[in-house]
Enzyme design. Structure first.
Site: not given
Length: 173
Positions: A10-11, A24, A32, A34
């Site tokens: 998990d970032i 975006n 996702g 973002d």
């Protein structure tokens, strides 16, 4: 390529200086990666994004990057970049490389030494995983980035395995 590390995870839990967000072009909360980054960072991140001026309906065109504070994340900054939508972009490879390159350049310009990266454009933007991995890893291995500690946070086992195989091929060549 010893400055590049691959992590299946998990970032939003990354403790690097900067987390790169696959955003975006309006820099408003999407899905996702973002959406996960915005949820973890808290409302301050969206407030920071809204401060970035819009030009013709975009805060960040495809292939470019913008930087904000990181809200409640462990990182110091979030670099927001917009990758190509694979099926509709006339030059997806060039735009994907530019998204990685501009993100790393912006991180360096802000004194960052470690960068957490996702697999940009590989979710709903539909970029084929093997091709995206090759572009991402080759771009991150360009000479100007060799002093950075780059960690790819790959969301699931399938993506992580493709990145591992691609990295192994690049090292072998």
């Amino acid at each position: 390529m010893n400055h590049i590390q691959l992590v299946e995870g998990d970032i939003t839990r990354a403790a690097e200086d900067v987390i790169v967000n696959a955003a975006n072009s309006r820099l408003l909360v999407g899905g996702g990666v973002d959406g996960a980054i915005h949820r973890a960072a808290g409302p301050q991140l969206l407030a920071e994004c809204r401060k970035i001026p819009e030009i013709k309906g975009e805060r960040c065109p495809v292939g470019e990057a913008r930087i904000t504070s990181a809200g409640q994340l462990a990182a110091h900054y979030v670099v927001h970049t917009v990758g190509p939508i694979y099926q509709s972009d006339p030059t997806p490879a060039a735009h994907l490389a530019a998204a990685y390159r501009s993100s790393l350049q912006l991180a360096m310009a802000h004194g960052c030494h470690s960068v957490a990266l996702p697999a940009i454009s590989c979710g709903v933007y539909g970029y084929p995983l093997s091709a995206a991995a090759g572009i991402a890893l080759q771009t991150c291995n360009e000479p100007q980035f060799k002093h950075l500690h780059i960690v790819f946070y790959l969301f699931n086992h399938e993506i992580a395995e493709i990145w591992r195989q691609t990295l192994a091929k690049l090292i072998a060549n």
